[in-house]
Structure formats: C-alpha cells, structure tokens
Scaffold this motif. Sequence first.
Motif, PDB file in Angstrom:
ATOM      1  N   LEU A  37      18.271 -18.591  -7.249  1.00  0.00           N
ATOM      2  CA  LEU A  37      16.809 -18.412  -6.525  1.00  0.00           C
ATOM      3  C   LEU A  37      17.353 -17.720  -5.428  1.00  0.00           C
ATOM      4  O   LEU A  37      16.363 -16.996  -4.844  1.00  0.00           O
ATOM      5  CB  LEU A  37      16.989 -19.950  -6.016  1.00  0.00           C
ATOM      6  CG  LEU A  37      16.746 -21.244  -7.490  1.00  0.00           C
ATOM      7  CD1 LEU A  37      16.716 -22.429  -7.000  1.00  0.00           C
ATOM      8  CD2 LEU A  37      14.803 -20.513  -7.553  1.00  0.00           C
ATOM      9  N   ARG A  38      18.862 -17.798  -4.948  1.00  0.00           N
ATOM     10  CA  ARG A  38      18.758 -16.795  -3.884  1.00  0.00           C
ATOM     11  C   ARG A  38      18.794 -15.378  -4.624  1.00  0.00           C
ATOM     12  O   ARG A  38      18.781 -14.160  -3.439  1.00  0.00           O
ATOM     13  CB  ARG A  38      20.184 -17.217  -3.364  1.00  0.00           C
ATOM     14  CG  ARG A  38      20.512 -18.232  -2.615  1.00  0.00           C
ATOM     15  CD  ARG A  38      21.708 -18.508  -1.831  1.00  0.00           C
ATOM     16  NE  ARG A  38      22.053 -19.362  -1.067  1.00  0.00           N
ATOM     17  CZ  ARG A  38      22.885 -20.013  -0.366  1.00  0.00           C
ATOM     18  NH1 ARG A  38      24.202 -19.689  -1.090  1.00  0.00           N
ATOM     19  NH2 ARG A  38      23.086 -20.866   1.284  1.00  0.00           N
ATOM     20  N   PHE A  39      19.247 -15.590  -5.504  1.00  0.00           N
ATOM     21  CA  PHE A  39      19.481 -13.712  -5.894  1.00  0.00           C
ATOM     22  C   PHE A  39      17.801 -13.286  -6.433  1.00  0.00           C
ATOM     23  O   PHE A  39      16.740 -12.655  -5.426  1.00  0.00           O
ATOM     24  CB  PHE A  39      20.307 -13.622  -7.511  1.00  0.00           C
ATOM     25  CG  PHE A  39      20.074 -12.009  -7.858  1.00  0.00           C
ATOM     26  CD1 PHE A  39      20.401 -10.992  -7.516  1.00  0.00           C
ATOM     27  CD2 PHE A  39      19.075 -11.943  -8.749  1.00  0.00           C
ATOM     28  CE1 PHE A  39      20.841 -10.075  -7.813  1.00  0.00           C
ATOM     29  CE2 PHE A  39      18.807 -10.241  -9.151  1.00  0.00           C
ATOM     30  CZ  PHE A  39      19.676  -9.144  -9.276  1.00  0.00           C
ATOM     31  N   GLY A  40      16.812 -14.067  -6.211  1.00  0.00           N
ATOM     32  CA  GLY A  40      15.572 -13.776  -6.439  1.00  0.00           C
ATOM     33  C   GLY A  40      15.247 -13.735  -5.581  1.00  0.00           C
ATOM     34  O   GLY A  40      13.657 -12.860  -5.457  1.00  0.00           O
ATOM     35  N   LEU A  41      15.168 -15.008  -4.930  1.00  0.00           N
ATOM     36  CA  LEU A  41      14.040 -14.877  -3.647  1.00  0.00           C
ATOM     37  C   LEU A  41      14.487 -13.154  -2.746  1.00  0.00           C
ATOM     38  O   LEU A  41      13.992 -12.702  -2.133  1.00  0.00           O
ATOM     39  CB  LEU A  41      14.881 -15.329  -1.946  1.00  0.00           C
ATOM     40  CG  LEU A  41      14.227 -15.128  -1.295  1.00  0.00           C
ATOM     41  CD1 LEU A  41      12.617 -15.378  -0.441  1.00  0.00           C
ATOM     42  CD2 LEU A  41      15.043 -16.559  -0.149  1.00  0.00           C
ATOM     43  N   LYS A  42      15.645 -12.435  -2.646  1.00  0.00           N
ATOM     44  CA  LYS A  42      16.564 -11.664  -2.119  1.00  0.00           C
ATOM     45  C   LYS A  42      15.754 -10.370  -2.585  1.00  0.00           C
ATOM     46  O   LYS A  42      14.700  -9.321  -1.696  1.00  0.00           O
ATOM     47  CB  LYS A  42      17.670 -11.009  -2.527  1.00  0.00           C
ATOM     48  CG  LYS A  42      18.510  -9.960  -1.163  1.00  0.00           C
ATOM     49  CD  LYS A  42      20.345 -10.042  -1.861  1.00  0.00           C
ATOM     50  CE  LYS A  42      20.350  -8.613  -1.651  1.00  0.00           C
ATOM     51  NZ  LYS A  42      22.101  -8.560  -1.686  1.00  0.00           N
ATOM     52  N   GLU A  43      15.380 -10.446  -3.917  1.00  0.00           N
ATOM     53  CA  GLU A  43      14.990  -9.023  -4.982  1.00  0.00           C
ATOM     54  C   GLU A  43      13.423  -8.741  -4.702  1.00  0.00           C
ATOM     55  O   GLU A  43      12.748  -8.334  -4.458  1.00  0.00           O
ATOM     56  CB  GLU A  43      15.096  -9.702  -6.121  1.00  0.00           C
ATOM     57  CG  GLU A  43      15.960  -9.058  -6.333  1.00  0.00           C
ATOM     58  CD  GLU A  43      17.234  -7.819  -6.296  1.00  0.00           C
ATOM     59  OE1 GLU A  43      16.495  -6.478  -6.988  1.00  0.00           O
ATOM     60  OE2 GLU A  43      17.883  -7.531  -5.665  1.00  0.00           O
ATOM     61  N   PHE A  44      12.826 -10.076  -4.301  1.00  0.00           N
ATOM     62  CA  PHE A  44      11.398 -10.823  -4.116  1.00  0.00           C
ATOM     63  C   PHE A  44      11.028  -9.474  -2.778  1.00  0.00           C
ATOM     64  O   PHE A  44      10.003  -8.942  -2.158  1.00  0.00           O
ATOM     65  CB  PHE A  44      10.907 -11.540  -3.896  1.00  0.00           C
ATOM     66  CG  PHE A  44       9.582 -12.311  -3.549  1.00  0.00           C
ATOM     67  CD1 PHE A  44       8.410 -11.808  -4.206  1.00  0.00           C
ATOM     68  CD2 PHE A  44       8.580 -12.631  -2.487  1.00  0.00           C
ATOM     69  CE1 PHE A  44       7.036 -11.850  -3.729  1.00  0.00           C
ATOM     70  CE2 PHE A  44       8.009 -13.139  -1.795  1.00  0.00           C
ATOM     71  CZ  PHE A  44       7.145 -12.553  -2.777  1.00  0.00           C
ATOM     72  N   GLN A  45      12.103 -10.233  -1.629  1.00  0.00           N
ATOM     73  CA  GLN A  45      12.206  -9.652   0.467  1.00  0.00           C
ATOM     74  C   GLN A  45      12.452  -8.286   0.022  1.00  0.00           C
ATOM     75  O   GLN A  45      11.611  -7.790   0.250  1.00  0.00           O
ATOM     76  CB  GLN A  45      12.934  -9.873   0.400  1.00  0.00           C
ATOM     77  CG  GLN A  45      12.427 -12.024   0.753  1.00  0.00           C
ATOM     78  CD  GLN A  45      14.198 -12.586   1.227  1.00  0.00           C
ATOM     79  OE1 GLN A  45      14.785 -12.181   1.482  1.00  0.00           O
ATOM     80  NE2 GLN A  45      13.364 -13.798   2.506  1.00  0.00           N
ATOM     81  N   HIS A  46      13.303  -7.581  -0.781  1.00  0.00           N
ATOM     82  CA  HIS A  46      13.353  -6.111  -1.178  1.00  0.00           C
ATOM     83  C   HIS A  46      12.246  -5.618  -1.662  1.00  0.00           C
ATOM     84  O   HIS A  46      12.136  -4.354  -2.106  1.00  0.00           O
ATOM     85  CB  HIS A  46      14.492  -6.194  -1.722  1.00  0.00           C
ATOM     86  CG  HIS A  46      15.821  -5.833   0.169  1.00  0.00           C
ATOM     87  ND1 HIS A  46      16.255  -7.241   0.091  1.00  0.00           N
ATOM     88  CD2 HIS A  46      15.985  -5.569   0.781  1.00  0.00           C
ATOM     89  CE1 HIS A  46      16.476  -7.778   0.576  1.00  0.00           C
ATOM     90  NE2 HIS A  46      17.053  -5.997   1.117  1.00  0.00           N
ATOM     91  N   THR A  52       3.455 -12.004 -10.496  1.00  0.00           N
ATOM     92  CA  THR A  52       1.403 -11.908 -10.957  1.00  0.00           C
ATOM     93  C   THR A  52       1.777 -13.926 -11.132  1.00  0.00           C
ATOM     94  O   THR A  52       2.046 -14.712 -12.052  1.00  0.00           O
ATOM     95  CB  THR A  52       1.278 -11.678 -11.784  1.00  0.00           C
ATOM     96  OG1 THR A  52       2.227 -10.452 -11.673  1.00  0.00           O
ATOM     97  CG2 THR A  52       0.243 -11.185 -12.392  1.00  0.00           C
ATOM     98  N   PRO A  53       0.881 -14.102  -9.781  1.00  0.00           N
ATOM     99  CA  PRO A  53      -0.035 -15.859  -9.794  1.00  0.00           C
ATOM    100  C   PRO A  53      -1.022 -15.358 -11.659  1.00  0.00           C
ATOM    101  O   PRO A  53      -1.478 -14.610 -11.679  1.00  0.00           O
ATOM    102  CB  PRO A  53      -0.594 -16.337  -8.514  1.00  0.00           C
ATOM    103  CG  PRO A  53      -0.730 -14.299  -7.565  1.00  0.00           C
ATOM    104  CD  PRO A  53       0.401 -13.229  -8.606  1.00  0.00           C
ATOM    105  N   VAL A  54      -0.638 -16.827 -11.906  1.00  0.00           N
ATOM    106  CA  VAL A  54      -1.550 -17.321 -13.041  1.00  0.00           C
ATOM    107  C   VAL A  54      -2.270 -18.607 -12.633  1.00  0.00           C
ATOM    108  O   VAL A  54      -1.241 -19.616 -12.378  1.00  0.00           O
ATOM    109  CB  VAL A  54      -0.883 -17.395 -14.650  1.00  0.00           C
ATOM    110  CG1 VAL A  54      -1.988 -17.396 -15.736  1.00  0.00           C
ATOM    111  CG2 VAL A  54       0.290 -15.182 -15.146  1.00  0.00           C
ATOM    112  N   GLN A  55      -3.398 -18.422 -13.586  1.00  0.00           N
ATOM    113  CA  GLN A  55      -4.297 -19.590 -12.691  1.00  0.00           C
ATOM    114  C   GLN A  55      -3.868 -20.517 -14.280  1.00  0.00           C
ATOM    115  O   GLN A  55      -3.569 -20.039 -15.427  1.00  0.00           O
ATOM    116  CB  GLN A  55      -5.495 -19.697 -12.622  1.00  0.00           C
ATOM    117  CG  GLN A  55      -5.746 -18.863 -11.192  1.00  0.00           C
ATOM    118  CD  GLN A  55      -7.871 -18.968 -11.471  1.00  0.00           C
ATOM    119  OE1 GLN A  55      -8.518 -19.374 -12.897  1.00  0.00           O
ATOM    120  NE2 GLN A  55      -8.221 -18.800 -10.441  1.00  0.00           N
TER     121      GLN A  55
END
Length: 68
Positions: A37-46, A52-55
Amino acid sequence: MITTWRGFPPELKRELSALASDDGLNVPIGELITALLRFGLKEFQHGRLTLTPVQKRTSFTLPLEGAK
C-alpha cells in the motif's frame, strides 16, 4: 501499525498470503500489505500510477409482500 484489508477478492487474499508465507517471503501478512500500500501510494503521488474510477452498478429489490 495495524493494517486491515477487507473487501479484497478471496483469490487475491490467498495469493498474498502465499507470498507472505514461510515458503514465500517469510514476513507477516500485515507487513506485506502495508509495504504494498505504501509503494502504491508513493507511485500514485509521483504520477507513475494512475487510477481510473469505474462505476459499480448496484440494484436493490424489495421482497414480494408476504415472502421472507
């Protein structure tokens, strides 16, 4: 730190548990999930991970009168 991870599909939970097991990385499952989760958050922030939201369509129905 306590990490909970509800709502993940059972197959993904099994794969992550196997990866964390003695035969895999030999780490507690909570530590593995926290690291991912930390890795994913860091990558998202950079900007290297885009989401991509999907309804999700949900429908609710009421039971017929008298039916339980």
